[in-house]
Design a protein around this motif. Structure first.
Motif, short mmCIF file in Angstrom:
data_model
loop_
_atom_site.label_atom_id
_atom_site.label_comp_id
_atom_site.label_asym_id
_atom_site.label_seq_id
_atom_site.Cartn_x
_atom_site.Cartn_y
_atom_site.Cartn_z
N MET A 90 5.97 -20.22 -14.57
CA MET A 90 5.00 -20.34 -13.48
C MET A 90 4.09 -19.12 -13.39
O MET A 90 2.95 -19.22 -12.93
CB MET A 90 5.74 -20.52 -12.14
N ARG A 91 4.60 -17.97 -13.84
CA ARG A 91 3.82 -16.74 -13.77
C ARG A 91 4.35 -15.77 -14.81
O ARG A 91 5.56 -15.66 -15.02
CB ARG A 91 3.94 -16.13 -12.38
N GLN A 92 3.43 -15.07 -15.49
CA GLN A 92 3.82 -14.11 -16.54
C GLN A 92 2.69 -13.09 -16.69
O GLN A 92 1.74 -13.32 -17.42
CB GLN A 92 4.07 -14.85 -17.86
N GLU A 93 2.82 -11.96 -15.99
CA GLU A 93 1.74 -10.98 -15.97
C GLU A 93 2.23 -9.64 -15.43
O GLU A 93 3.26 -9.58 -14.76
CB GLU A 93 0.59 -11.49 -15.09
N PRO A 94 1.51 -8.56 -15.71
CA PRO A 94 1.86 -7.26 -15.15
C PRO A 94 1.31 -7.11 -13.74
O PRO A 94 0.30 -7.73 -13.38
CB PRO A 94 1.19 -6.28 -16.11
N GLN A 95 1.99 -6.29 -12.93
CA GLN A 95 1.52 -6.00 -11.58
C GLN A 95 2.16 -4.70 -11.11
O GLN A 95 3.18 -4.26 -11.65
CB GLN A 95 1.87 -7.12 -10.60
N PRO A 96 1.58 -4.03 -10.10
CA PRO A 96 2.18 -2.82 -9.56
C PRO A 96 3.51 -3.15 -8.87
O PRO A 96 3.62 -4.17 -8.19
CB PRO A 96 1.14 -2.31 -8.56
N ALA A 97 4.51 -2.30 -9.03
CA ALA A 97 5.82 -2.53 -8.42
C ALA A 97 5.78 -2.26 -6.93
O ALA A 97 5.22 -1.26 -6.48
CB ALA A 97 6.86 -1.64 -9.09
N SER A 98 6.38 -3.17 -6.16
CA SER A 98 6.53 -2.94 -4.73
C SER A 98 7.60 -1.88 -4.50
O SER A 98 8.30 -1.47 -5.44
CB SER A 98 6.95 -4.24 -4.03
N LYS A 99 7.77 -1.44 -3.27
CA LYS A 99 8.79 -0.44 -2.98
C LYS A 99 10.18 -0.94 -3.34
O LYS A 99 11.00 -0.22 -3.90
CB LYS A 99 8.74 -0.06 -1.50
N GLU A 100 10.45 -2.21 -3.00
CA GLU A 100 11.78 -2.79 -3.29
C GLU A 100 12.04 -2.84 -4.78
O GLU A 100 13.10 -2.41 -5.26
CB GLU A 100 11.89 -4.19 -2.70
N LEU B 204 8.52 4.59 -9.55
CA LEU B 204 7.72 4.97 -8.40
C LEU B 204 6.94 3.74 -7.94
O LEU B 204 6.47 2.94 -8.77
CB LEU B 204 6.74 6.08 -8.76
N PRO B 205 6.80 3.54 -6.63
CA PRO B 205 6.00 2.41 -6.16
C PRO B 205 4.62 2.44 -6.79
O PRO B 205 3.97 3.48 -6.86
CB PRO B 205 5.94 2.64 -4.64
N GLY B 206 4.18 1.30 -7.27
CA GLY B 206 2.87 1.22 -7.90
C GLY B 206 2.91 1.27 -9.42
O GLY B 206 1.93 0.89 -10.07
N GLU B 207 4.03 1.75 -9.99
CA GLU B 207 4.14 1.70 -11.45
C GLU B 207 4.14 0.25 -11.90
O GLU B 207 4.69 -0.63 -11.23
CB GLU B 207 5.43 2.39 -11.92
N GLU B 208 3.56 0.00 -13.06
CA GLU B 208 3.41 -1.39 -13.51
C GLU B 208 4.71 -1.98 -14.03
O GLU B 208 5.48 -1.30 -14.75
CB GLU B 208 2.32 -1.50 -14.58
#
Length: 262
Positions: A120-130, A138-142
């Protein structure tokens, strides 16, 4: 006293207890229906007799029949469709969660079950805090995000969301994961081997997102499995959340005794 006499006395005592505590009628009905399912007389998808027919067959009240059906439905052996009746459910698929570093794909294939995957989804994104906390980032690392729906015989059984640090598999979003195991790709393409893992399991109700993807009613019972996999150097390299349909999954836990306490 002779051994045979002792055994006979024990048998008489058990018979006396049975008479003192008779088996409830609903339980007798439940066991009879269950045995019809177990021995194959009633097969998955079959419409069982109506409540009126069961009342007549077992010479019991409507309340007794409904309690038996309710318990079997709760156990996942039956399911009811409003206006159509009660049907025999498919057997639950067992998954072994302890002492095996297999993914769901490998686990079910070892049992002879073919699992179909819809990505359904396959892509990079910034990591949330959780997510960052789970993976030691670190939050925001891909991270690479992978959302997959898994099915057996066109029936949707579970939906999983997986997060992997992008630095460990920079082009994972370009890999076809609809027909192969993620763990196989991580091992052969990126040389990422599981050294250990931590898994937690809890019962939850289906929210709108899970209900839509699994094609089930809102609030249906689900088993939520959270998993974190670690490399030999202690780094977390995979975090996943998987929602299993509660009516189609059974958890098997393998254990070994502690030799110091045994």
């Amino acid at each position: 006293m002779k051994k045979g006499v002792v055994n006979e006395a024990n048998m008489q005592e058990r018979d006396t207890r049975r008479q003192a505590f008779p088996v409830p009628k609903y339980y007798q009905v439940k066991e009879s229906i269950s045995s019809q399912i177990t021995n194959g007389t009633w097969t998955p998808g079959m419409l069982i007799p109506s409540e009126t027919e069961l009342e007549s067959t077992f010479s019991v009240s409507r309340i007794t029949v409904r309690r038996a059906i309710s318990e079997l439905t709760h156990e996942g052996k039956l399911f009811t469709i409003q206006g159509k009746g009660t049907f025999v459910a498919k057997p639950k698929l067992p998954e072994r969660f302890v002492h095996h570093a297999f993914g769901i794909y490998e686990d079910l294939r070892r049992q002879g079950v073919e699992l179909a995957t819809t990505v359904m989804r396959q892509e990079p994104q910034p990591a949330s805090k959780e997510v960052a906390s789970m993976l030691g980032l670190l939050p925001g690392e891909e991270v690479q995000v992978l959302v997959r729906v898994r099915s057996v015989e066109d029936e949707r059984l579970l939906v999983s969301t997986t997060y992997i640090p992008k630095v460990l598999c920079p082009d994972l979003d370009t890999v076809d994961l609809a027909s192969t195991s993620l763990y196989h790709v991580l091992r052969t393409r990126y040389n990422l081997e599981i050294a250990r893992g931590v898994r937690s399991l809890e019962a939850v109700a289906a929210g709108q997102w899970e209900a839509r993807l699994l094609e089930i009613a809102l609030g249906s019972p689900l088993l939520l499995l959270d998993s974190i996999a670690y490399l030999a150097d202690g780094r977390a390299f995979e975090y996943s959340r998987t929602f299993h349909r509660g009516d189609r999954a059974r958890v098997e836990v393998e254990f070994t005794p502690d030799q110091d306490e045994w």
